[in-house]
Design an enzyme around this catalytic site. Structure first.
Site, PDB file in Angstrom:
ATOM      1  N   LYS A 154       0.838  -1.212   0.000  1.00 24.09           N
ATOM      2  CA  LYS A 154       0.000   0.000   0.000  1.00 24.09           C
ATOM      3  C   LYS A 154       0.871   1.260   0.000  1.00 24.09           C
ATOM      4  CE  LYS A 154      -3.021   0.577   3.506  1.00 24.09           C
ATOM      5  NZ  LYS A 154      -2.987   1.859   4.233  1.00 24.09           N
ATOM      6  N   SER A 155       1.898   1.278   0.827  1.00 25.85           N
ATOM      7  CA  SER A 155       2.755   2.471   0.910  1.00 25.85           C
ATOM      8  C   SER A 155       3.400   2.760  -0.448  1.00 25.85           C
ATOM      9  CB  SER A 155       3.866   2.243   1.947  1.00 25.85           C
ATOM     10  OG  SER A 155       3.318   2.133   3.234  1.00 25.85           O
ATOM     11  N   ARG A 185       2.772   5.968  -3.313  1.00 27.81           N
ATOM     12  CA  ARG A 185       3.914   6.777  -3.752  1.00 27.81           C
ATOM     13  C   ARG A 185       4.129   6.686  -5.256  1.00 27.81           C
ATOM     14  NH1 ARG A 185       4.299   5.555   1.490  1.00 27.81           N
ATOM     15  NH2 ARG A 185       5.664   6.714   2.894  1.00 27.81           N
ATOM     16  N   ARG A 238      -8.952  12.213  12.141  1.00 26.70           N
ATOM     17  CA  ARG A 238      -7.514  11.993  12.412  1.00 26.70           C
ATOM     18  C   ARG A 238      -6.726  13.304  12.348  1.00 26.70           C
ATOM     19  NH1 ARG A 238      -5.539   6.900   9.037  1.00 26.70           N
ATOM     20  NH2 ARG A 238      -3.700   7.170  10.346  1.00 26.70           N
ATOM     21  N   GLN A 276       4.784   9.140   7.065  1.00 27.05           N
ATOM     22  CA  GLN A 276       3.859  10.007   6.318  1.00 27.05           C
ATOM     23  C   GLN A 276       4.303  11.459   6.407  1.00 27.05           C
ATOM     24  OE1 GLN A 276      -0.025   9.175   7.916  1.00 27.05           O
ATOM     25  NE2 GLN A 276      -0.124   7.156   6.975  1.00 27.05           N
ATOM     26  N   ASP A 288       1.892  -1.143  11.875  1.00 27.78           N
ATOM     27  CA  ASP A 288       0.576  -1.616  11.421  1.00 27.78           C
ATOM     28  C   ASP A 288       0.343  -3.094  11.761  1.00 27.78           C
ATOM     29  OD1 ASP A 288       0.005   0.867  10.381  1.00 27.78           O
ATOM     30  OD2 ASP A 288       0.685   0.366   8.356  1.00 27.78           O
ATOM     31  N   ARG A 291      -6.297   1.755  17.835  1.00 26.12           N
ATOM     32  CA  ARG A 291      -6.079   0.300  17.698  1.00 26.12           C
ATOM     33  C   ARG A 291      -5.704  -0.373  19.018  1.00 26.12           C
ATOM     34  NH1 ARG A 291      -3.198   0.237  11.684  1.00 26.12           N
ATOM     35  NH2 ARG A 291      -5.176   0.258  10.561  1.00 26.12           N
ATOM     36  N   ARG A 343      -7.715  -3.319   9.587  1.00 24.57           N
ATOM     37  CA  ARG A 343      -6.779  -4.244  10.260  1.00 24.57           C
ATOM     38  C   ARG A 343      -7.382  -4.839  11.534  1.00 24.57           C
ATOM     39  NH1 ARG A 343      -2.599  -3.655   6.828  1.00 24.57           N
ATOM     40  NH2 ARG A 343      -2.049  -1.538   6.255  1.00 24.57           N
TER      41      ARG A 343
END
Ligand code: S3P
Length: 445
Positions: free
Chosen positions: A28-29, A33, A127, A173, A323, A354, A402
């Site tokens: 995903k990262s 990008r 967030r 990030q 994560d 989480r 997740r």
């Protein structure tokens, strides 16, 4: 997400062993990008293995809105035609559930003369964006937003000043947002991170032709991006996401008789804290076919059912597995003795809190847990008189993919089935989760 998806549930039950070979979805990262750098570059970028989850699709749509040509050529194959600059979008940029998407795109947009309004789903609107707004503000960008730096937010970009920014929290990030803003800053930027975080932006900037200098700074790094850089389109091959691969691998470790291989998993040293931790817990993991692909190390990982033992996870390992703590907590529930996870306060500002949700979900499944402000301790059930993990709960996920996947994996090995709400959110990072677990023999419906 529709009302039906909100109320739906998914349920996992214990069946036979999990057996088979699968591929993890694209990282995903790296997928975010690839799209963003492709849009900032001059010319064509072709991406193979892009994660086609909702988060990344939102970034693809955003890149088109900022003026790039974005085309899907086939499964995981995308072509981005970058214009070397962003144009002002004609509408609101909706980043969905994606913190990585919105924070990186705000950084990338800040260096251009444009106004852009960003929003997202309820989780993303809750967030903190201050962590990226602070450095972008120091560079000269301005914005209006809801209290506490929350979305929706309108960012006014323009010509920016050089900064040397020391990250107050370990966040790839934030580092990436500053580096992307630095691409359009005449004096460039410098980022100092006290603890090393995932370095995909630095690696990919180099692959697109930018000069990035990285030096060691204590236990962290100093990253220097000189000004006046131009990016040239390139080819990107996205490796399998270790954060997604973690689910089938842990499923195999806790389900009797299982042997599961995940092919083509990214083994970037800043992403494999979970493998190190599982190794210390006595997991039977083997790494084969180690190779270099597109500037990253990848390999096939095989996990076999193992009797795990509880461990103390060192806090300095957190950035390399931030994560993965939810699924580690599930592995810990099946281990012998306690597993203590410290220095994980960042987990509270992810797609959900989480620490709180794992503590609540595991407790509902009969696992003893202890929650601290920035820690979580899980008492492993194995080795005690009534050794199994009970399960038998419907877990609240607050729409966090997740949290949902972790509890479904727990359900595959627990005595009673485990259900999760809002299963539609799993598609943000792992759209093929259900099919993949079923292909291994897992019972999920
Ligand atoms: C990511 C960085 C991490 C991680 C997120 C992806 C990235 O967030 O949790 O899922 O791609 O840079 P932080 O930078 O907030 O730690």
């Amino acid at each position: 997400m529709t009302a039906a998806q909100m109320t739906a549930q998914m349920r996992a039950s214990r069946a036979g062993p999990l057996i088979g070979t699968v591929r993890a979805p694209g990282d995903k990262s790296i997928s975010h990008r690839a799209l963003i750098l492709g849009a900032l570059a001059h010319g064509v970028t072709e991406v193979e293995g892009l994660l086609e989850g909702d988060d990344v699709k939102a970034t693809a749509t955003a890149m088109a809105a900022f003026g790039a040509g974005v085309e899907r050529l086939g499964a995981g194959r995308w072509r981005i035609e970058g214009r070397g600059a962003f144009v002002e979008p004609g509408d609101v940029i909706d980043c969905g559930n994606a913190g990585t998407g919105v924070r990186l795109i705000m950084g990338a947009a800040a260096g251009f003369e444009l106004a852009a309004t960003f929003t997202g789903d309820a989780s993303l609107r809750g967030r903190p964006m201050n962590r990226v707004l602070k450095p972008l503000g120091e560079m000269g960008a301005t914005w209006v937003c809801r209290a506490g730096g929350r979305l929706p937010l309108t960012l006014q970009g323009g010509s920016l000043n050089r900064i040397a920014y020391r990250l107050p929290e370990p966040s790839a990030q934030v580092k990436s947002a500053v580096l992307l803003a630095g691409l359009n800053t005449p004096g460039g930027v410098e980022v100092i991170e006290p603890e090393a975080t995932r370095d995909h932006t630095e690696r990919m900037l180099r692959a697109f032709g930018a000069g990035v200098e990285v030096s060691q700074e204590g236990s962290g790094r100093r990253i220097l991006l000189p000004g006046g850089q131009t990016l040239a389109g390139t080819r990107v091959r996205v490796p399998g996401d270790p954060s997604s691969a973690a689910f089938p691998l842990v499923a195999a470790l806790i389900t009797a008789g299982s042997v599961v291989t995940v092919e083509g998993m990214l083994l970037n040293p800043l992403r494999i804290g979970l493998l190190d931790t599982l190794g210390e817990m006595g997991a039977d993991l083997s790494v084969t076919n180690l190779r270099e692909e597109g500037g990253e190390t990848v390999a096939d990982i095989t996990a076999r059912y193992s009797q795990l033992i509880g461990v103390d996870v060192p806090p300095e390992r957190a950035p390399s597995m931030i994560d993965e703590y939810p699924i580690l907590a599930v592995a810990a529930a099946f281990a012998q003795g306690p597993t203590v996870m410290r220095g994980i306060g960042e987990m509270r500002v992810k797609e959900s809190d989480r620490i709180a949700l794992m503590a609540a979900g595991l407790a509902a499944c009969g696992v003893s847990v202890e929650e601290g402000p920035d820690s979580l301790t899980v008492m492993g059930a194995s080795g005690r008189a009534n050794h199994g993990v009970r399960g038998g709960a419907r877990v609240t996920t607050h729409g966090d993919h997740r949290i949902a996947m972790s509890h479904l994996i727990l359900g595959l090995a627990a005595d009673e089935p485990v259900a999760v709400d809002q299963p539609g959110m799993i598609a943000t990072s792992f759209p093929e989760f259900l099919a993949l677990i079923r292909s291994l023999g897992g019972e999920v419906e």
